[in-house]
Design an enzyme around this catalytic site. Structure first.
Site, short mmCIF file in Angstrom:
data_model
loop_
_atom_site.label_atom_id
_atom_site.label_comp_id
_atom_site.label_asym_id
_atom_site.label_seq_id
_atom_site.Cartn_x
_atom_site.Cartn_y
_atom_site.Cartn_z
N ALA A 119 97.14 30.88 -170.32
CA ALA A 119 98.10 30.93 -171.43
C ALA A 119 97.40 31.08 -172.77
O ALA A 119 97.82 31.88 -173.62
CB ALA A 119 98.96 29.67 -171.42
N GLY A 152 92.24 29.11 -164.74
CA GLY A 152 93.09 27.94 -164.85
C GLY A 152 94.36 28.26 -165.62
O GLY A 152 94.42 29.24 -166.37
N CYS A 153 95.38 27.43 -165.44
CA CYS A 153 96.67 27.71 -166.07
C CYS A 153 96.61 27.63 -167.59
O CYS A 153 97.07 28.55 -168.29
CB CYS A 153 97.74 26.77 -165.52
SG CYS A 153 97.27 25.03 -165.48
N TYR A 154 96.03 26.57 -168.14
CA TYR A 154 95.90 26.49 -169.59
C TYR A 154 95.04 27.63 -170.12
O TYR A 154 95.33 28.23 -171.16
CB TYR A 154 95.28 25.15 -169.99
CG TYR A 154 96.21 23.98 -170.03
CD1 TYR A 154 97.33 23.98 -170.85
CD2 TYR A 154 95.96 22.85 -169.26
CE1 TYR A 154 98.18 22.88 -170.89
CE2 TYR A 154 96.80 21.74 -169.30
CZ TYR A 154 97.92 21.77 -170.12
OH TYR A 154 98.76 20.68 -170.16
#
Length: 347
Positions: free
Chosen positions: A165, A160-162
């Protein structure tokens, strides 16, 4: 649908055929943008039941000039080596098996195969997992932390994107903390552009009239990417007992993601040194000089991550559709097929 051809491609001179399931969405459009420019991808089949027959350029203006049209499904006689899922939860888990059986490699941008503990998956997604045997075989595809596993994988769960990061900034520091015998406790404040919710989210707060000039936190009771992050800290930083408080915010921009991580009680660990050492040889991760902040403008529209640190704070900027989704999927595909890792990627 691929036969033995998928496993015959193992070097940069090979060419593969790809299909994208859910190609009309934001992640699907970014996948098309990458694969259309990929030197080892000979053809792409963009699939969207809702847009079948229409030109891809109507949904994705960046592809103006493309003659591709959306297909309702992959033709039965198509030879496909790589299948990308850019779909909501529960689609890939129902369909991935037949592609794997046909010899294709699968790269799933949905959450279906990210979590190894299916009890945790059920907690966050509301029902039991339909393909536990495939979930057990999947490889979590954060390339910088699992390159060797991805190289031998047929089913890759794109993070996932979060989760991407936060893990990029957290794992090297958590590893250093664990090695120093310190507890790992992280407070993560993160912001995401509105495209992170997908094209068909149907939520008023994502409309320009609502999001523009506004700023708000959401998922205050907990975000499902927390489970991915804790799983990654346990697997790659030897921190099964890490504590994480993660609060996401909606950024009034179409795309981009910024994570600010506070490492509580990390006075004995040099956060910047840990990040710099971990990523010094990575083509798609840049660690700035100590005290400098990453910028969304430096990574928007790319598959790169930019990291920084100041004292006990770690920082990470990515494009939520690039390194946070489609770019990472193509990067993992490159590793799985033995291509140049940055092939097709906007860097």
């Amino acid at each position: 649908m691929g036969g033995e051809t998928a496993r015959s491609h193992s070097n940069m001179s090979s060419s593969i055929q790809a299909a994208i399931i859910g190609a009309r969405g934001y992640v699907g459009g970014e996948l098309l943008h990458c694969l259309a420019r990929h030197p080892q991808v000979g053809g792409v089949i963009p699939c969207s039941a809702s847009a079948a027959g229409s030109p891809v350029a109507e949904a994705h203006p960046r592809l103006a000039g493309s003659e591709l049209k959306f297909a309702a499904a992959v033709p039965a006689d198509a030879q496909v080596d790589a299948v990308f899922f850019a779909t909501p939860p529960r689609v890939a888990m129902a369909e991935a098996g037949r592609w794997l059986a046909a010899g294709a490699k699968v790269f799933d941008c949905s959450p279906d195969f990210r979590l190894k503990d299916l009890g945790v998956w059920e907690k966050w997604y509301g029902e039991g997992h339909a393909s536990p045997e495939l979930a057990a075989k999947s490889v979590y595809g954060l390339v910088e932390h699992a390159r060797e596993e991805i190289a031998g994988a047929d089913l890759v769960a794109v993070p996932g994107c979060y989760a991407t990061a936060i893990q990029l900034a957290a794992v090297p520091v958590a590893r250093a903390l664990a090695a120093a015998g310190q507890e790992v406790s992280i407070v993560a404040d993160c912001v995401s552009g509105t495209s992170g919710a997908g094209r068909s989210a149907g939520r008023d707060e994502l409309l320009l009239a609502e999001a523009g000039g506004n700023y708000q936190a959401y998922a205050l009771a907990g975000h499902r990417h927390s489970a991915e992050i804790l799983q990654g800290l346990a697997a790659h930083a030897a921190c099964p007992g890490a504590a994480l408080r993660f609060v996401p915010h909606l950024l009034p921009l179409p795309r981009g993601m910024f994570a600010t991580l506070h490492f509580i009680g990390a006075a004995e660990v040099d956060v910047h040194a840990a990040l710099a050492a971990a990523y010094k040889d990575e083509a798609l991760v840049e660690v700035l000089a100590a005290g400098r902040s990453p910028q969304l403008a430096a990574v928007t529209g790319t598959a790169r991550a930019q990291l920084g640190a100041a004292g006990s704070v770690g920082l990470c900027a990515i494009d939520n559709l690039g390194k946070g989704a489609a770019g990472q999927a193509v990067q993992a595909c490159n590793v799985a097929f033995g291509f140049s890792e940055t092939a097709g990627l906007p860097c």
